[in-house]
Design a protein around this motif. Sequence first.
Motif, PDB file in Angstrom:
ATOM      1  N   ALA A   1       1.860  41.156  21.536  1.00 57.01           N
ATOM      2  CA  ALA A   1       0.561  41.838  21.630  1.00 57.01           C
ATOM      3  C   ALA A   1      -0.411  41.282  20.592  1.00 57.01           C
ATOM      4  O   ALA A   1      -1.600  41.080  20.874  1.00 57.01           O
ATOM      5  N   GLY A   2       0.101  41.018  19.396  1.00 59.79           N
ATOM      6  CA  GLY A   2      -0.749  40.454  18.348  1.00 59.79           C
ATOM      7  C   GLY A   2      -1.246  39.065  18.703  1.00 59.79           C
ATOM      8  O   GLY A   2      -2.417  38.736  18.494  1.00 59.79           O
ATOM      9  N   LEU A   3      -0.359  38.249  19.262  1.00 61.24           N
ATOM     10  CA  LEU A   3      -0.754  36.900  19.664  1.00 61.24           C
ATOM     11  C   LEU A   3      -1.802  36.933  20.771  1.00 61.24           C
ATOM     12  O   LEU A   3      -2.740  36.128  20.779  1.00 61.24           O
ATOM     13  N   ALA A   4      -1.654  37.873  21.691  1.00 60.27           N
ATOM     14  CA  ALA A   4      -2.616  37.985  22.791  1.00 60.27           C
ATOM     15  C   ALA A   4      -4.001  38.387  22.280  1.00 60.27           C
ATOM     16  O   ALA A   4      -5.023  38.015  22.865  1.00 60.27           O
ATOM     17  N   ALA A   5      -4.029  39.142  21.188  1.00 60.23           N
ATOM     18  CA  ALA A   5      -5.306  39.637  20.655  1.00 60.23           C
ATOM     19  C   ALA A   5      -5.884  38.734  19.568  1.00 60.23           C
ATOM     20  O   ALA A   5      -6.929  39.035  19.004  1.00 60.23           O
ATOM     21  N   THR A   6      -5.201  37.638  19.268  1.00 65.08           N
ATOM     22  CA  THR A   6      -5.623  36.769  18.168  1.00 65.08           C
ATOM     23  C   THR A   6      -6.063  35.416  18.703  1.00 65.08           C
ATOM     24  O   THR A   6      -5.467  34.882  19.632  1.00 65.08           O
ATOM     25  N   SER A   7      -7.121  34.876  18.091  1.00 66.30           N
ATOM     26  CA  SER A   7      -7.590  33.539  18.467  1.00 66.30           C
ATOM     27  C   SER A   7      -7.613  32.644  17.234  1.00 66.30           C
ATOM     28  O   SER A   7      -7.573  33.125  16.096  1.00 66.30           O
ATOM     29  N   VAL A   8      -7.694  31.369  17.477  1.00 63.90           N
ATOM     30  CA  VAL A   8      -7.801  30.414  16.364  1.00 63.90           C
ATOM     31  C   VAL A   8      -9.063  30.710  15.566  1.00 63.90           C
ATOM     32  O   VAL A   8      -9.072  30.644  14.337  1.00 63.90           O
ATOM     33  N   GLU A   9     -10.135  31.065  16.265  1.00 61.09           N
ATOM     34  CA  GLU A   9     -11.405  31.359  15.591  1.00 61.09           C
ATOM     35  C   GLU A   9     -11.270  32.549  14.643  1.00 61.09           C
ATOM     36  O   GLU A   9     -11.750  32.523  13.513  1.00 61.09           O
ATOM     37  N   THR A  10     -10.592  33.597  15.106  1.00 60.50           N
ATOM     38  CA  THR A  10     -10.394  34.787  14.268  1.00 60.50           C
ATOM     39  C   THR A  10      -9.601  34.440  13.016  1.00 60.50           C
ATOM     40  O   THR A  10      -9.969  34.822  11.901  1.00 60.50           O
ATOM     41  N   LEU A  11      -8.509  33.710  13.206  1.00 55.56           N
ATOM     42  CA  LEU A  11      -7.682  33.331  12.058  1.00 55.56           C
ATOM     43  C   LEU A  11      -8.411  32.346  11.151  1.00 55.56           C
ATOM     44  O   LEU A  11      -8.256  32.380   9.929  1.00 55.56           O
ATOM     45  N   SER A  12      -9.209  31.477  11.745  1.00 52.82           N
ATOM     46  CA  SER A  12      -9.960  30.507  10.958  1.00 52.82           C
ATOM     47  C   SER A  12     -10.906  31.211   9.990  1.00 52.82           C
ATOM     48  O   SER A  12     -11.059  30.808   8.838  1.00 52.82           O
ATOM     49  N   GLN A  13     -11.539  32.278  10.448  1.00 59.95           N
ATOM     50  CA  GLN A  13     -12.433  33.044   9.573  1.00 59.95           C
ATOM     51  C   GLN A  13     -11.652  33.715   8.449  1.00 59.95           C
ATOM     52  O   GLN A  13     -12.101  33.767   7.309  1.00 59.95           O
ATOM     53  N   LYS A  14     -10.469  34.205   8.775  1.00 61.85           N
ATOM     54  CA  LYS A  14      -9.653  34.870   7.761  1.00 61.85           C
ATOM     55  C   LYS A  14      -9.230  33.911   6.659  1.00 61.85           C
ATOM     56  O   LYS A  14      -9.216  34.256   5.485  1.00 61.85           O
TER      57      LYS A  14
END
Length: 200
Positions: free
Chosen positions: A41-54
């Motif tokens: 579920a976490g992988l489905a809701a996560t994108s490279v862009e989201t993690l890149s900002q983090k």
Amino acid sequence: MPTKHIDAGQWASIEALTIDLIKKRNTLIKEGDVLKDVIAAGLAATSVETLSQKYAYCPRYGVFIHGRKNNESVYYHWNSDAPAAGTVAGWLEEAGATEFIVCVYGKAHSGRTTFATQLLTELRTRGCDTEYFDDMDDDADMAQAWRFYLSGKSAIVVVDAADYHPATERLFYHHQGYEVEEDLSFSEYLQREASRKDRP
């Protein structure tokens, strides 16, 4: 499947979720299965862009200025982390400080050197005769920076310090007369200098 560490708090959440599911469904559910579903579920809701900002780089340096304007001391410390080079150069220009030391402090990979070189370019573009002293771990280099300042010029010094207090101690330890008074705190030093100025 490779073994990875899950911190205690996250695992406690998985356990609690598993217990709630068992109660709700009245059937045996394995914690490992719940963990897989949570990860999916976490992988489905996560994108490279989201993690890149983090994980984006965030500068963590600080800046303070000691200077003179019309033979009066000027002192300023940015309360916010990582001011822009243009902001600091603009403040110096508006303040009319004729000689100054800009102390840039931070730990390794904090952005301190990048900022200092950008500030040097900004100041020289504005016609300010400024010398640059990086990684001021050597006592002779710090003393040289003070000599440069006391001769009527300006300097940018880069200090390896986690925060404002050790940075000020590092810089002002080499001020005229300050180096022989090792037990004098920076605030006591400023008070002493102010009282000297008030004397007739």
